[in-house]
Design an enzyme around this catalytic site. Structure first.
Site, PDB file in Angstrom:
ATOM      1  N   GLU A 162     117.151  74.629  34.805  1.00  0.00           N
ATOM      2  CA  GLU A 162     118.071  74.416  33.671  1.00  0.00           C
ATOM      3  C   GLU A 162     117.993  72.951  33.211  1.00  0.00           C
ATOM      4  O   GLU A 162     118.993  72.275  32.997  1.00  0.00           O
ATOM      5  CB  GLU A 162     119.519  74.802  34.015  1.00  0.00           C
TER       6      GLU A 162
ATOM      7  N   ASP B 116     123.750  70.585  36.346  1.00  0.00           N
ATOM      8  CA  ASP B 116     124.270  69.257  36.054  1.00  0.00           C
ATOM      9  C   ASP B 116     125.502  68.895  36.871  1.00  0.00           C
ATOM     10  O   ASP B 116     126.280  68.029  36.499  1.00  0.00           O
ATOM     11  CB  ASP B 116     124.624  69.191  34.563  1.00  0.00           C
TER      12      ASP B 116
ATOM     13  N   HIS C 201     140.671  79.006  37.928  1.00  0.00           N
ATOM     14  CA  HIS C 201     139.844  78.182  38.816  1.00  0.00           C
ATOM     15  C   HIS C 201     140.667  77.712  40.016  1.00  0.00           C
ATOM     16  O   HIS C 201     141.881  77.558  39.918  1.00  0.00           O
ATOM     17  CB  HIS C 201     139.343  76.987  37.989  1.00  0.00           C
TER      18      HIS C 201
ATOM     19  N   GLU D 200     128.836  65.730  33.466  1.00  0.00           N
ATOM     20  CA  GLU D 200     127.615  66.545  33.491  1.00  0.00           C
ATOM     21  C   GLU D 200     126.496  65.991  32.617  1.00  0.00           C
ATOM     22  O   GLU D 200     125.321  66.065  32.980  1.00  0.00           O
ATOM     23  CB  GLU D 200     127.931  67.991  33.094  1.00  0.00           C
TER      24      GLU D 200
ATOM     25  N   HIS E 145     138.216  74.984  33.010  1.00  0.00           N
ATOM     26  CA  HIS E 145     138.155  74.099  34.178  1.00  0.00           C
ATOM     27  C   HIS E 145     137.631  72.692  33.881  1.00  0.00           C
ATOM     28  O   HIS E 145     137.755  71.798  34.703  1.00  0.00           O
ATOM     29  CB  HIS E 145     137.278  74.720  35.274  1.00  0.00           C
TER      30      HIS E 145
END
Ligand code: UD1
Ligand code: UDP
Length: 381
Positions: free
Chosen positions: A118, A96, A242, A132, A209
């Site tokens: 997915e 996504d 991150h 997403e 993140h």
């Protein structure tokens, strides 16, 4: 021979695509052309290196502080040029991210069938995770073959009117990647982690993140971690942070000078899975980590209001706790001190896969292209 082009750009896509790339490369029926967008750079290259993937094409789109529109337009533009000279029989996109949706759109515009790995995850809230949830819904509209990780994701797609014959439940390839990596117990590059591992001290492993958590929510996370570190001197908090500077600026200041907080660069996947298997508790807003940690029997506190991955929540190994500072401190403290609660959550469950998702994926692609048949669906490990 049919040419299949996996296209990916970020760390989690690379991890989840790696088993598929490997299975496609082993198949005598397909020529696998790996294309990366470079939405991530270091974090993408780190994964490709571990799995021995050498991209055939690299759009190299990353810009520091990139906007969603820049990722989208630079990907579509780069693929437009690539497809003019190299036209695969199908593209494979994963998940996504904006890379995956942009790649699906670019292929769709060129009449190239889209295979979505997915597929069918839904939080039910268009704004969380952002962007997403919208990305995955858009991709579903233009996908030819939907590879759903679980029966729940199949049901989500069917509810939206996707034809059941166009869906195959494969399990999630992240479990393939995890199972082939975690047992190798690869050495830590950072000597502090080797020392920590040998010490036997309890570890709270943290990652964060998500875009919708950036800003005040992430500052809350930093403050909560600082309080936990002070209250629990025997615990070690490990935060592989991150690469995004926005994340670092929000979460790190509160942690400065804390002796039992170990901040590291993003860990290579082999090192991260080793740390995950060594951790006592996992605190995260990551999608992939929510899938991996339950498989290793680790209690997972998820710093989000909702999840598109309800399976481990239902199994009791994952708990949604949001990003409120008090709540994070309280939930970690409860897991540390209430052994019955800890035992109830520390179940090894595998709702996401059995390590054979890549094989099912390649079989489904063979059927799509008329050179083979799909195999039995994943029904739970
Ligand atoms: C992206 C995905 C998200 C996924 C996450 C995995 C989108 C919109 N977001 O979010 O779905 O969960 O990846 O981590 O597709 N950066 C580097 N080097 C890297 C990686 C990132 O410097 O290797 C920095 C850059 O400054 C970049 C920033 O991080 O601008 C954010 O990267 P970006 O890919 O835009 O968003 P993520 O939050 O990583
Ligand atoms: N991961 C890693 N190194 C790290 C942190 C995470 O290899 O330092 C792996 C983790 O095992 C999981 C994936 O990265 O497979 C998750 O990526 P991320 O949290 O960035 O994205 P999401 O899954 O939320 O999209």
């Amino acid at each position: 021979m049919h040419s299949i082009m996996p296209i990916f750009g970020t760390r989690p896509e690379a991890i989840k695509m790696a088993p598929i790339v490997s299975a496609l490369q082993e198949s005598p029926l397909f020529r696998c052309i790996v294309t990366v967008t470079g939405q991530h750079r270091e974090m993408l290259d780190q994964v490709n290196e571990l799995f021995g993937i050498v991209p055939d094409h690299d759009l190299n789109i990353l810009q520091q502080g990139q906007s969603l529109s820049a990722i989208m337009t630079r990907t579509i533009d780069g693929l437009e040029k690539l497809f003019a000279g190299t036209r695969p029989d199908a593209v494979v996109v994963q998940g996504d991210t904006t890379t995956s949706t942009a790649a699906a759109i670019a292929a769709f515009y060129h009449g190239i069938p889209v295979i979505h790995v997915e597929a069918g995850l839904r939080s039910g809230d268009l704004l969380s995770p952002f962007p997403e949830e919208a990305n995955r819904k858009v991709t579903s509209q233009i996908t030819r073959l939907h590879l759903a990780p679980t029966s729940t994701s199949r049901e989500n797609l069917e509810r939206e009117g996707i034809s059941p014959e166009d869906i195959v439940v494969t399990g999630n390839t992240v479990i393939d990647a995890l199972l082939t990596t975690v047992d190798k117990q690869l050495p830590f590059t950072d000597p502090r982690l080797e020392e920590l591992d040998a010490s036997g001290r309890r570890i709270l492993l943290v990652t964060t993140h998500r875009r919708e958590n950036q800003g005040e929510s992430m500052r809350n996370v930093g403050r909560a971690l600082a309080r936990i570190a002070d209250a629990e001197p025997d615990l070690v908090i490990v935060l592989p942070v991150h690469k995004n500077p926005v994340v670092r600026e929000a979460v790190l200041p509160a942690l400065e000078g804390k002796a039992n907080v170990l901040v590291t660069e993003p860990l290579a996947y082999g090192e991260f899975t080793r740390l995950l298997s060594r951790a006592h508790i996992v605190l995260t807003d990551s999608g992939g980590v929510q899938e991996e940690a339950p498989s290793l029997g680790k209690p997972v506190l998820v710093m989000r209001e909702n999840t598109e991955r309800p399976e481990a929540l239902e199994a009791g190994t994952v708990k949604l706790i949001g990003t409120d500072e008090e709540r994070i401190v309280a939930e970690v403290s409860r897991l540390l001190h209430d052994s019955a609660h800890f035992s109830a959550m520390a179940n090894a469950v595998n709702p996401y896969g059995d390590g054979k998702a890549a094989a099912r994926t390649v079989a489904a692609i063979e059927e799509l292209l008329g050179v083979g048949y799909r195999t039995a669906e994943f029904t739970g490990a």
